[in-house]
Write an enzyme that holds these catalytic residues in place. Structure first.
Site, PDB file in Angstrom:
ATOM      1  N   LYS A  52       1.198  -1.248  -0.003  1.00  0.00           N
ATOM      2  CA  LYS A  52      -0.082  -0.323   0.036  1.00  0.00           C
ATOM      3  C   LYS A  52       1.031   1.137   0.133  1.00  0.00           C
ATOM      4  CE  LYS A  52      -1.999   1.481   3.931  1.00  0.00           C
ATOM      5  NZ  LYS A  52      -2.548   2.967   4.123  1.00  0.00           N
ATOM      6  N   ASP A  79      -2.970   4.652  -1.500  1.00  0.00           N
ATOM      7  CA  ASP A  79      -4.274   5.033  -0.956  1.00  0.00           C
ATOM      8  C   ASP A  79      -4.195   6.226  -0.538  1.00  0.00           C
ATOM      9  OD1 ASP A  79      -5.716   5.007   1.036  1.00  0.00           O
ATOM     10  OD2 ASP A  79      -4.615   4.611   3.273  1.00  0.00           O
ATOM     11  N   LEU A  80      -5.149   7.356  -1.767  1.00  0.00           N
ATOM     12  CA  LEU A  80      -5.077   8.502  -1.767  1.00  0.00           C
ATOM     13  C   LEU A  80      -6.743   9.139  -0.570  1.00  0.00           C
ATOM     14  CD1 LEU A  80      -3.509   9.015  -4.681  1.00  0.00           C
ATOM     15  CD2 LEU A  80      -2.581   9.154  -3.318  1.00  0.00           C
ATOM     16  N   LYS A  81      -7.441   8.446  -0.843  1.00  0.00           N
ATOM     17  CA  LYS A  81      -8.861   8.927  -0.052  1.00  0.00           C
ATOM     18  C   LYS A  81      -8.821  10.074  -0.735  1.00  0.00           C
ATOM     19  CE  LYS A  81      -7.882   6.689   4.661  1.00  0.00           C
ATOM     20  NZ  LYS A  81      -6.026   6.320   4.311  1.00  0.00           N
ATOM     21  N   HIS A  83     -10.824  12.772  -2.390  1.00  0.00           N
ATOM     22  CA  HIS A  83     -11.819  13.661  -1.763  1.00  0.00           C
ATOM     23  C   HIS A  83     -12.040  15.507  -2.846  1.00  0.00           C
ATOM     24  CE1 HIS A  83     -14.802  13.952   0.958  1.00  0.00           C
ATOM     25  NE2 HIS A  83     -15.887  14.835   0.719  1.00  0.00           N
ATOM     26  N   ASP A  84     -12.670  15.555  -3.674  1.00  0.00           N
ATOM     27  CA  ASP A  84     -13.035  16.838  -3.908  1.00  0.00           C
ATOM     28  C   ASP A  84     -13.839  16.260  -4.766  1.00  0.00           C
ATOM     29  OD1 ASP A  84     -11.981  18.661  -4.992  1.00  0.00           O
ATOM     30  OD2 ASP A  84      -9.734  18.341  -4.883  1.00  0.00           O
ATOM     31  N   THR A  88     -12.604  16.547 -11.536  1.00  0.00           N
ATOM     32  CA  THR A  88     -11.110  16.232 -10.294  1.00  0.00           C
ATOM     33  C   THR A  88     -11.380  14.715 -10.070  1.00  0.00           C
ATOM     34  OG1 THR A  88     -11.128  18.080  -9.522  1.00  0.00           O
ATOM     35  CG2 THR A  88      -9.815  16.786  -8.305  1.00  0.00           C
ATOM     36  N   THR A 137     -10.968   5.107  11.343  1.00  0.00           N
ATOM     37  CA  THR A 137     -10.136   3.680  12.263  1.00  0.00           C
ATOM     38  C   THR A 137      -9.979   4.669  13.105  1.00  0.00           C
ATOM     39  OG1 THR A 137      -8.506   2.957  11.487  1.00  0.00           O
ATOM     40  CG2 THR A 137     -10.438   1.659  10.996  1.00  0.00           C
ATOM     41  N   ARG A 232       1.680  -0.883  11.166  1.00  0.00           N
ATOM     42  CA  ARG A 232       2.914  -0.876  12.813  1.00  0.00           C
ATOM     43  C   ARG A 232       3.398  -2.223  13.274  1.00  0.00           C
ATOM     44  NH1 ARG A 232      -0.014   5.051  14.833  1.00  0.00           N
ATOM     45  NH2 ARG A 232      -1.303   3.700  13.595  1.00  0.00           N
TER      46      ARG A 232
END
Length: 259
Positions: A52, A79-81, A83-84, A88, A137, A232
């Protein structure tokens, strides 16, 4: 575009139970530089199925970060999430597809028009699978209430997932705590990806760090998760490869309990 159900079949058919379990493990390349990420990826590659690439590495290194996974023959999860505004996001999805990534995240909270535009663009690709992020999360019911959301994290996750599915998206990111209700609401064919995985969580006082809704690999798989994001606990281990192998073994034993 490949439907997530085909990915679910790919993770469960053929090879040994350890091969199947390995394909379900996602390792985040949460490193500041390309060299650090490349070194870490090379160490754990034998025991992970997906790498990722998140915001930190992508902002610094750009598309070169995607090449790490491709060079190792592993799927890449960008994983850029996103939201625009719809246009775009649509163009960003097209750009990600051109990089050859397997998974790309968008925020389900971006709204139906944005989600539908993203799904339309992803449909041009034979490989790209969109994952709609439901509730991060790092948030809990109190955080949602502070934002004016009058619903629990589970209720809100289901609502957002249904919105995204109605817009043409069939992969979802949610904490392991929401997986059972999402599986019940969405059925068996949709792809569920769960961050917040902590081996030993709840048994040895393992810390969730900044993630509030966590679970063990076994609990997440038992609840119906398809792909597990484990960062982690592997990255910070004295022996990252051994830590990844331990997670894979736990997944394998959960999928195929010893008789």
């Amino acid at each position: 575009m490949a439907h997530p159900s085909s990915v679910r079949q790919r993770t469960s058919l053929g090879g040994s139970s350890l091969d199947e379990a390995r394909r379900r493990l996602v390792f985040p390349l949460d490193y500041a530089t390309l060299d650090e990420a490349s070194d870490a990826a090379g160490r754990v590659a034998p025991s992970v199925g997906v790498l990722k690439v998140g915001l930190e590495l992508f902002v610094r290194e750009g598309p070169r970060a995607v090449e790490i996974g491709k060079a190792l023959g592993l799927d890449v999860f960008l994983d850029l999430k996103l939201h625009d505004i719809p246009e775009t996001v649509g163009r960003a999805v097209a750009g990600a597809a051109a990089l050859g990534v397997r998974y790309l995240t968008v925020h389900a909270a971006g709204g139906e028009a944005m989600l539908r535009r993203a799904a339309q663009e992803a449909a041009r690709s034979q490989e790209l699978i969109l994952l709609a992020v439901t509730v991060l999360t790092s948030l809990d019911d109190g955080d949602l209430a502070a934002q004016g959301v009058q619903a629990s994290a589970s209720e809100h996750a289901v609502r957002l997932a249904q919105l995204a599915r109605g817009a043409g998206i069939h992969g979802f990111v949610a904490s392991p705590k929401e997986v059972p209700v999402l599986r019940q609401a969405l059925g068996k064919s949709e792809l569920l990806v769960t961050p917040g995985i902590r081996p030993g969580a709840g048994s040895d006082g393992a810390s969730g760090d900044d993630q509030k809704r966590i679970a063990t690999p076994s609990a997440a798989i038992s609840a119906g998760a398809d792909l597990l994001v484990v960062g982690r606990p592997i990255r910070d281990a004295a022996d990252p490869l051994a830590a990844a192998r331990a997670v894979v073994q736990e997944i394998a034993h959960t999928l195929h309990p010893p008789r």
